[in-house]
Design a protein around this motif. Sequence first.
Motif, PDB file in Angstrom:
ATOM      1  N   ASP A 135      15.369 -31.001 -93.683  1.00 33.63           N
ATOM      2  CA  ASP A 135      14.356 -31.746 -92.929  1.00 33.63           C
ATOM      3  C   ASP A 135      13.026 -31.753 -93.682  1.00 33.63           C
ATOM      4  O   ASP A 135      12.362 -32.798 -93.802  1.00 33.63           O
ATOM      5  CB  ASP A 135      14.190 -31.102 -91.546  1.00 33.63           C
ATOM      6  CG  ASP A 135      13.163 -31.806 -90.684  1.00 33.63           C
ATOM      7  OD1 ASP A 135      13.333 -33.005 -90.411  1.00 33.63           O
ATOM      8  OD2 ASP A 135      12.176 -31.152 -90.280  1.00 33.63           O
ATOM      9  N   LYS A 148      11.220 -35.178 -95.285  1.00 37.84           N
ATOM     10  CA  LYS A 148       9.878 -35.577 -94.860  1.00 37.84           C
ATOM     11  C   LYS A 148       8.889 -35.586 -96.018  1.00 37.84           C
ATOM     12  O   LYS A 148       7.848 -36.242 -95.939  1.00 37.84           O
ATOM     13  CB  LYS A 148       9.395 -34.650 -93.743  1.00 37.84           C
ATOM     14  CG  LYS A 148      10.131 -34.883 -92.432  1.00 37.84           C
ATOM     15  CD  LYS A 148       9.677 -33.926 -91.350  1.00 37.84           C
ATOM     16  CE  LYS A 148      10.377 -34.229 -90.029  1.00 37.84           C
ATOM     17  NZ  LYS A 148      10.036 -33.257 -88.974  1.00 37.84           N
ATOM     18  N   SER A 160      14.340 -37.973-100.459  1.00 34.15           N
ATOM     19  CA  SER A 160      15.637 -38.480 -99.998  1.00 34.15           C
ATOM     20  C   SER A 160      16.514 -38.984-101.134  1.00 34.15           C
ATOM     21  O   SER A 160      17.738 -38.856-101.091  1.00 34.15           O
ATOM     22  CB  SER A 160      15.435 -39.593 -98.958  1.00 34.15           C
ATOM     23  OG  SER A 160      14.679 -40.661 -99.515  1.00 34.15           O
ATOM     24  N   GLN A 184      14.216 -35.473 -86.939  1.00 36.47           N
ATOM     25  CA  GLN A 184      14.348 -36.683 -87.741  1.00 36.47           C
ATOM     26  C   GLN A 184      14.222 -37.960 -86.899  1.00 36.47           C
ATOM     27  O   GLN A 184      14.246 -39.064 -87.444  1.00 36.47           O
ATOM     28  CB  GLN A 184      15.695 -36.680 -88.466  1.00 36.47           C
ATOM     29  CG  GLN A 184      15.757 -35.733 -89.654  1.00 36.47           C
ATOM     30  CD  GLN A 184      14.914 -36.213 -90.813  1.00 36.47           C
ATOM     31  OE1 GLN A 184      15.001 -37.360 -91.229  1.00 36.47           O
ATOM     32  NE2 GLN A 184      14.074 -35.330 -91.336  1.00 36.47           N
ATOM     33  N   ARG A 202      20.237 -44.633 -88.106  1.00 36.37           N
ATOM     34  CA  ARG A 202      19.933 -44.113 -89.444  1.00 36.37           C
ATOM     35  C   ARG A 202      19.581 -45.249 -90.405  1.00 36.37           C
ATOM     36  O   ARG A 202      20.439 -46.044 -90.801  1.00 36.37           O
ATOM     37  CB  ARG A 202      21.152 -43.358 -89.985  1.00 36.37           C
ATOM     38  CG  ARG A 202      21.534 -42.087 -89.228  1.00 36.37           C
ATOM     39  CD  ARG A 202      20.920 -40.862 -89.838  1.00 36.37           C
ATOM     40  NE  ARG A 202      21.296 -40.695 -91.227  1.00 36.37           N
ATOM     41  CZ  ARG A 202      22.407 -40.086 -91.655  1.00 36.37           C
ATOM     42  NH1 ARG A 202      23.276 -39.609 -90.777  1.00 36.37           N
ATOM     43  NH2 ARG A 202      22.650 -39.958 -92.937  1.00 36.37           N
TER      44      ARG A 202
END
Length: 475
Positions: free
Chosen positions: A253, A257, A261, A310, A337
């Motif tokens: 997580d 953030k 990614s 998320q 998502r």
Amino acid sequence: MGNRILKMDNVRKTINYLKKNGISHAYYAARERVQEERTADYCYMAPSREKLTRQRRETEDYPYLFSIVTPAYETEESYMRELIASVCAQSYRKWELIIVDASEGTQVEQTVRQMIQETGDMRIKYRRLAKNLGISGNTNAGIALAAGDYIALLDHDDFITPDALYCMAMAVHESKLQNLVPALLYSDEDKCDETSRFFVSPHIKQKFNLDLVLSNNYICHFMTIEAKLLKTLELRGEYDGAQDYDLVLRIVDNLLKRGFSGRMDRMIIHIPRVLYHWRSHARSTAQNTESKSYAYEAGRMALVDFCHSQGFEVQVEHSLHLGFYKICYEPDILTVRQDVGIVGGRILDAHGCIFSGAFDESGRCLFEGLNGHYSGGSTHRAVLKQDCGAVDIRCMQVRKELQPVFSQILGIPYQERVVRIKTRQGKQDVLIANVAGLSCDEAGYRKLSMAFGQAVRNEGYLVVWDPEITLKPGM
């Protein structure tokens, strides 16, 4: 002896599985375990003395200090001695071992102090806790004492291979050369018996896979975390029993953030070597999965917390297998998502075996030939959502933004059709791409699937395989 460990383990698991999931699921689970046992030929080979000497010389100038934290509670003397000996035997020499003891008795303290005296190694540090704070609180007490650049977690009845820290140090060093500071490193692991003579059930893991870690804590042991990050996050007592899984999810997580990614497998690094021996005995979860049943609910709640953080609208359920979970997205994964481009399922042949579905980046079909009733062995990967290189174009859902790419690569307009799949909750209608306008052999379907999967990943999206979406002959 190694087979005896597996057989005793299988009997326990089959009985527990039958109680939980019924006779049909238990039958196939037992049959798969028997087949897995018959083909097991694992043999752990420790690195030679010469190799360890070379490793020591190679890394003697590396600056990285590793703090190994072990929370102890009434640990058997032989287990603690073997743990300490395994750390002292490391080919990488810059380490400290911090043992925080919450025992009521004095056996652990006596054992550790004797080992310090016998070895003369002051890198072994002992701290007796005034009270038992639980596994998370006790571990946090050790983390607070750590002076290292990285902190590794080692359970009090397990031990590590002599090249464990060398492999960690090499991975950190290679990352530093690329101006990266990895947040977490993890290795493969196996199980050993109480005598530490027989090693079985190697867990050969995947590189970081977001959707796989959202199905289970496959990272587990040997886990090493960047010290500043771990000291900031700490372990949370409300997730005791699954505190390591909660920690992994919060690291994920945190990285997502922070905008990592597209580089998660460079920040969470898999070392493809067995570096950890998980001891299997009557009181351990390695052998008795029922010994900490509360841990599975704690794991589910940790996953709920991650999804909430998320912003995912989901429900999290226990799967058929203890310690494994299913995320139910509302209304569907592509809506919830934004990082997922396509979702694909599996295709079974006339014999009920997988012949297509998920592909790795080389084009190899994952789980090809596996009985559709099987889970893929003790790691159950064949029934878990996971990211992959591509999925079969005959059994996929495509994000709206990517439908023009689909049409460009396949040469047909994007259309959908309805298939009815069977889930634990009953039958459900699912929309998948309609490729009736194509005329291909299997090689052609695979080639187009790989091309589309590559295009989707090039656009920065994940390709997710969901084996619950299953096509059978005639569908």
